[in-house]
Motif scaffolding. Sequence first.
Motif, PDB file in Angstrom:
ATOM      1  N   THR A 320       0.850  -1.179   0.000  1.00  0.00           N
ATOM      2  CA  THR A 320       0.000   0.000   0.000  1.00  0.00           C
ATOM      3  C   THR A 320       0.891   1.237   0.000  1.00  0.00           C
ATOM      4  O   THR A 320       1.667   1.452   0.932  1.00  0.00           O
ATOM      5  N   LYS A 354      -1.548  -1.334  -4.058  1.00  0.00           N
ATOM      6  CA  LYS A 354      -2.669  -0.452  -3.764  1.00  0.00           C
ATOM      7  C   LYS A 354      -2.127   0.937  -3.463  1.00  0.00           C
ATOM      8  O   LYS A 354      -1.103   1.077  -2.791  1.00  0.00           O
ATOM      9  N   THR A 355      -2.814   1.943  -3.951  1.00  0.00           N
ATOM     10  CA  THR A 355      -2.375   3.323  -3.767  1.00  0.00           C
ATOM     11  C   THR A 355      -3.527   4.165  -3.245  1.00  0.00           C
ATOM     12  O   THR A 355      -4.698   3.939  -3.589  1.00  0.00           O
ATOM     13  N   LEU A 356      -3.175   5.137  -2.415  1.00  0.00           N
ATOM     14  CA  LEU A 356      -4.135   6.127  -1.939  1.00  0.00           C
ATOM     15  C   LEU A 356      -3.378   7.395  -1.576  1.00  0.00           C
ATOM     16  O   LEU A 356      -2.171   7.346  -1.299  1.00  0.00           O
ATOM     17  N   SER A 357      -4.074   8.505  -1.568  1.00  0.00           N
ATOM     18  CA  SER A 357      -3.453   9.788  -1.265  1.00  0.00           C
ATOM     19  C   SER A 357      -3.565  10.084   0.223  1.00  0.00           C
ATOM     20  O   SER A 357      -4.322   9.447   0.960  1.00  0.00           O
ATOM     21  N   GLN A 360      -7.094  11.015   1.140  1.00  0.00           N
ATOM     22  CA  GLN A 360      -7.979   9.863   1.333  1.00  0.00           C
ATOM     23  C   GLN A 360      -7.712   9.160   2.655  1.00  0.00           C
ATOM     24  O   GLN A 360      -8.619   8.560   3.234  1.00  0.00           O
ATOM     25  N   PRO A 364     -11.087  11.197   4.246  1.00  0.00           N
ATOM     26  CA  PRO A 364     -11.678  10.619   3.026  1.00  0.00           C
ATOM     27  C   PRO A 364     -12.988  11.265   2.633  1.00  0.00           C
ATOM     28  O   PRO A 364     -13.361  11.267   1.454  1.00  0.00           O
ATOM     29  N   TYR A 370     -13.921   9.315  -3.138  1.00  0.00           N
ATOM     30  CA  TYR A 370     -14.417   8.433  -2.078  1.00  0.00           C
ATOM     31  C   TYR A 370     -15.927   8.529  -1.916  1.00  0.00           C
ATOM     32  O   TYR A 370     -16.551   7.657  -1.313  1.00  0.00           O
ATOM     33  N   ILE A 402     -11.589   2.231  -4.637  1.00  0.00           N
ATOM     34  CA  ILE A 402     -11.014   3.260  -3.772  1.00  0.00           C
ATOM     35  C   ILE A 402     -11.526   3.119  -2.345  1.00  0.00           C
ATOM     36  O   ILE A 402     -10.766   3.214  -1.375  1.00  0.00           O
ATOM     37  N   VAL A 406      -9.148   2.463   0.926  1.00  0.00           N
ATOM     38  CA  VAL A 406      -9.106   3.458   2.003  1.00  0.00           C
ATOM     39  C   VAL A 406      -9.558   2.847   3.321  1.00  0.00           C
ATOM     40  O   VAL A 406      -8.911   3.035   4.366  1.00  0.00           O
TER      41      VAL A 406
END
Length: 579
Positions: A320, A354-357, A360, A364, A370, A402, A406
């Motif tokens: 992640t 897996k990627t998220l900012s 988020q 979120p 989201y 997403i 998250v």
Amino acid sequence: MRDLIRPDTFVGLRLPSDAIQVVRVVPNTSISIGKYGSFYANHIIGRPYHLTFEVLDKSDTSPAQSGLRIVSASELYADLRDGEASTPSESNDLGVAEGNSGVEYELVGEDGEVVLRTNRAIIDDSSTQTMTMAQIEALKAECTGSGRDLIQKILGSHIALDQKTAFALAKYTLRKTKKYLRSFTVLPVDVPLLAHWILTDKEPIKIMELREETLALMGSLLNLHCTAIHSEPNGHGSGIGSGRWLLIDETSGLLAASTAEKIGVLNQPKALVPSIVNDEHEQANSDADDTATASHSIAQPFKPPRIHSSSSLAYLNTITVIHANSQPNLSLLKYFEFDHANPSPSHPLCRHLKTLSWLQLLAPEDDLAYTEPDTFPNETIQSWKSGRRGNYYRKRRRWERIKSIVDETRAGGFDGLMIATGMDLATVLHHTVPLLRGGAQVVIYSPTVEPLVEISDYYSLGRRTAFITDPPEPGSMPTEDFPLDPTLLLAATIHTVKCRPWQVLPGRTHPLMTGRGSSEGYIFTATRVLPAEGKIEARGNFKRRRVNDGNGSRGSEIVEQTLEPIGRELGEGDGTNIS
């Protein structure tokens, strides 16, 4: 397995000068390797890796003979097989005497036997080479081989070649071979090769000057391991040792590639990628047109799973990546046949990465991606055109993916945290350390030591003692004295490692002067712990009496023990901890 060179893949070419060049093998194109020439890409497609080729010049009389020649192993190692060690080892008590030639010096022992020849009195300047550069360039244009004839003529024109020692002659021959021999070795692209190529020929700052030995140490400190895919737990795989790794990667994806390589999801054979389509997934991943009628669904050929569907994500051996921009910078993954913007469903990273900012992760509800898109009845959807229906289902699948990533990340339970970033480390650790399970490792890389020293001070024993003695008010963290909770990480340590090549020979041992200088590189490591809830303290009164064991020795034994618990502030339970 990557045993054969396939079209449209990246390969590494090791040139005679020991330089690495990474190129893409595009069919029906020509690949240039600088001053060593060029060759047709189709000549290496389908060949095994680690073969050495010689570039042959085009012939006017026989154009079919132009191309590559495979160098056999016996030819490659002929010098090692046929060569003899003609230079004896150095002795402790040596004298210096003039040799028979009048210009060579010899190191002799007490009995007069020659122990080590030297050439310290030989002046090797340009006058010893009778061939000029103009003549060498003319020979290069005339030679139709791979450069071996040119090397032999250069050696033959050296008037002081017989005065050189065996080692000096070998160095001189090797130097001319690296300069004029037209050959290369095809290597598969892996993380160490890619890091070496970027450090030497590209932009080292792009990967924060990460070296291969530093990447290896970081993986070892993080305890990277592969978890059996068939043992996925129920839920989202938050069990101990489930193989879930959290990364903050600002090295253009090199850190993510190194992690994926160690857990076995970077170059996994496509034939061994587990099938992720089953009866439950088919319904979630099918389009409206596929689910209209059962007969139509059966008649459709096999389709790969939708990459935006949450049901296609893996629960174990996952990476992640938290990024600061709208899209993560994982450009270096293209050298491993993975494009994050348009991933192939057959690539293992499609399921395991897996990627998220940061938005988020922290808030979120403020991210539009989201937010659940509007839902419509099935009758309304069927009345739409096919393009609108496809956009609707595409948005739903993207939102499901997403939301799944998250929610799983915010739930925590990761087995390790690896950081390589230029952001403030205190703010990064404040939000990521609580996501780790107990016993997880934290590894942080920095080109300079100052940021890591500051973090190490935040988790020092003195701050931990002061925090436990006089804790801040609940909800007031972080404070000026405690930017981070010092009770969450233990055994904070700073490491450094840098491999320096040396020449190791009798009487001639020294580091190589052509080594590249760069930042030293430092690694911070610590262990995530779960602090005890509440404050527990107890005091005991012990009564002892002297006893005699019959052999003249005396001792004492406890005859009564009384415990008086004081200052107990337990959230629940009725136990007493004696410390």
